[in-house]
Design a protein around this motif. Structure first.
Motif, PDB file in Angstrom:
ATOM      1  N   GLU A 194       0.832  -1.211   0.000  1.00  0.00           N
ATOM      2  CA  GLU A 194       0.000   0.000   0.000  1.00  0.00           C
ATOM      3  C   GLU A 194       0.860   1.253   0.000  1.00  0.00           C
ATOM      4  OE1 GLU A 194      -2.706  -0.682   3.266  1.00  0.00           O
ATOM      5  OE2 GLU A 194      -4.098  -1.762   1.953  1.00  0.00           O
ATOM      6  N   GLN A 195       1.984   1.229   0.729  1.00  0.00           N
ATOM      7  CA  GLN A 195       2.903   2.366   0.689  1.00  0.00           C
ATOM      8  C   GLN A 195       3.455   2.563  -0.716  1.00  0.00           C
ATOM      9  OE1 GLN A 195       5.977   1.941   3.651  1.00  0.00           O
ATOM     10  NE2 GLN A 195       4.483   1.764   5.317  1.00  0.00           N
ATOM     11  N   MET A 196       3.781   1.458  -1.365  1.00  0.00           N
ATOM     12  CA  MET A 196       4.295   1.569  -2.725  1.00  0.00           C
ATOM     13  C   MET A 196       3.225   2.131  -3.655  1.00  0.00           C
ATOM     14  SD  MET A 196       6.141  -1.284  -5.086  1.00  0.00           S
ATOM     15  CE  MET A 196       6.785  -0.876  -6.696  1.00  0.00           C
ATOM     16  N   SER A 237       3.396  -0.849 -11.533  1.00  0.00           N
ATOM     17  CA  SER A 237       2.192  -0.376 -10.832  1.00  0.00           C
ATOM     18  C   SER A 237       1.039  -1.380 -10.891  1.00  0.00           C
ATOM     19  CB  SER A 237       1.752   0.988 -11.365  1.00  0.00           C
ATOM     20  OG  SER A 237       1.469   0.912 -12.744  1.00  0.00           O
ATOM     21  N   ILE A 238       0.825  -2.014 -12.026  1.00  0.00           N
ATOM     22  CA  ILE A 238      -0.269  -2.990 -12.142  1.00  0.00           C
ATOM     23  C   ILE A 238       0.030  -4.220 -11.283  1.00  0.00           C
ATOM     24  CG2 ILE A 238      -1.464  -4.552 -13.731  1.00  0.00           C
ATOM     25  CD1 ILE A 238      -1.119  -2.349 -15.874  1.00  0.00           C
ATOM     26  N   ALA A 239       1.269  -4.677 -11.297  1.00  0.00           N
ATOM     27  CA  ALA A 239       1.652  -5.835 -10.490  1.00  0.00           C
ATOM     28  C   ALA A 239       1.467  -5.542  -9.003  1.00  0.00           C
ATOM     29  CB  ALA A 239       3.099  -6.233 -10.775  1.00  0.00           C
ATOM     30  N   VAL A 240       1.839  -4.352  -8.575  1.00  0.00           N
ATOM     31  CA  VAL A 240       1.695  -3.985  -7.163  1.00  0.00           C
ATOM     32  C   VAL A 240       0.218  -3.958  -6.778  1.00  0.00           C
ATOM     33  CG1 VAL A 240       2.080  -2.176  -5.443  1.00  0.00           C
ATOM     34  CG2 VAL A 240       3.872  -2.730  -7.089  1.00  0.00           C
ATOM     35  N   LEU A 241      -0.607  -3.418  -7.644  1.00  0.00           N
ATOM     36  CA  LEU A 241      -2.050  -3.384  -7.383  1.00  0.00           C
ATOM     37  C   LEU A 241      -2.618  -4.803  -7.292  1.00  0.00           C
ATOM     38  CD1 LEU A 241      -4.519  -1.586  -7.021  1.00  0.00           C
ATOM     39  CD2 LEU A 241      -4.785  -1.574  -9.500  1.00  0.00           C
ATOM     40  N   GLN A 242      -2.254  -5.667  -8.228  1.00  0.00           N
ATOM     41  CA  GLN A 242      -2.723  -7.060  -8.218  1.00  0.00           C
ATOM     42  C   GLN A 242      -2.283  -7.799  -6.952  1.00  0.00           C
ATOM     43  OE1 GLN A 242      -0.829  -8.307 -11.874  1.00  0.00           O
ATOM     44  NE2 GLN A 242      -2.807  -8.592 -12.881  1.00  0.00           N
ATOM     45  N   GLU A 243      -1.026  -7.679  -6.623  1.00  0.00           N
ATOM     46  CA  GLU A 243      -0.498  -8.410  -5.470  1.00  0.00           C
ATOM     47  C   GLU A 243      -1.023  -7.829  -4.160  1.00  0.00           C
ATOM     48  OE1 GLU A 243       1.072 -11.399  -5.841  1.00  0.00           O
ATOM     49  OE2 GLU A 243       0.481 -10.951  -7.902  1.00  0.00           O
TER      50      GLU A 243
END
Length: 144
Positions: free
Chosen positions: A94-96, A107-113
């Motif tokens: 969430e910080q990222m 950004s998409i990978a961070v949102l998915q994970e």
């Protein structure tokens, strides 16, 4: 990421063989191995020459490591440790998300994970609740 793959493979073997303490140790090592790479790409500088897949790889690796460690704790019925592990991972993601712009290749990978970690956390909370209820003597079970 080769070293991370070897560590995860060792952890998975230990988990499969029910050597859960060893598995947890390998998964913690995997997190320690990939976290600096993930952090650098997220918060310091993601090299512009990386493709979306290359920039996303540390995100996937970190998420897998966190989820595997949490599941190892769940299998040991170390529910608080399991929940804390997932919450910390979710906080990192969430910080990222707060710092990334939409153009960041991961950004998409961070949102998915992040969504996976949130779902896993909710599922673990439910499993813990079921586990707690199963431990109550029949005479002490309450209806809600």
């Amino acid at each position: 990421m080769e070293q991370w793959q070897q560590i995860i493979a060792q952890g998975n073997r230990a988990f499969t063989e029910r050597h859960l303490t060893a598995a947890a140790s390998f998964y913690r090592q995997a997190i320690s191995d990939v976290w600096p790479i993930w952090y650098n790409c997220a918060f310091v500088c993601c090299p512009p020459e990386l493709s979306r897949e290359e920039a996303s790889l540390p995100t996937f690796c970190l998420s897998i490591s966190i989820q595997n460690l949490a599941e190892t704790y769940a299998q040991q019925q170390r529910w608080r440790r399991c929940q804390t592990t997932l919450r910390h991972g979710l906080n990192w993601f969430e910080q990222m998300l707060q710092r990334l712009d939409g153009d960041h290749p991961a950004s998409i990978a961070v949102l998915q994970e992040s969504a996976k970690l949130r779902a896993e956390y909710q599922a673990v909370c439910q499993r813990y609740k079921v586990w707690q209820l199963s431990r109550l003597p029949a005479s002490r079970q309450y209806l809600h």
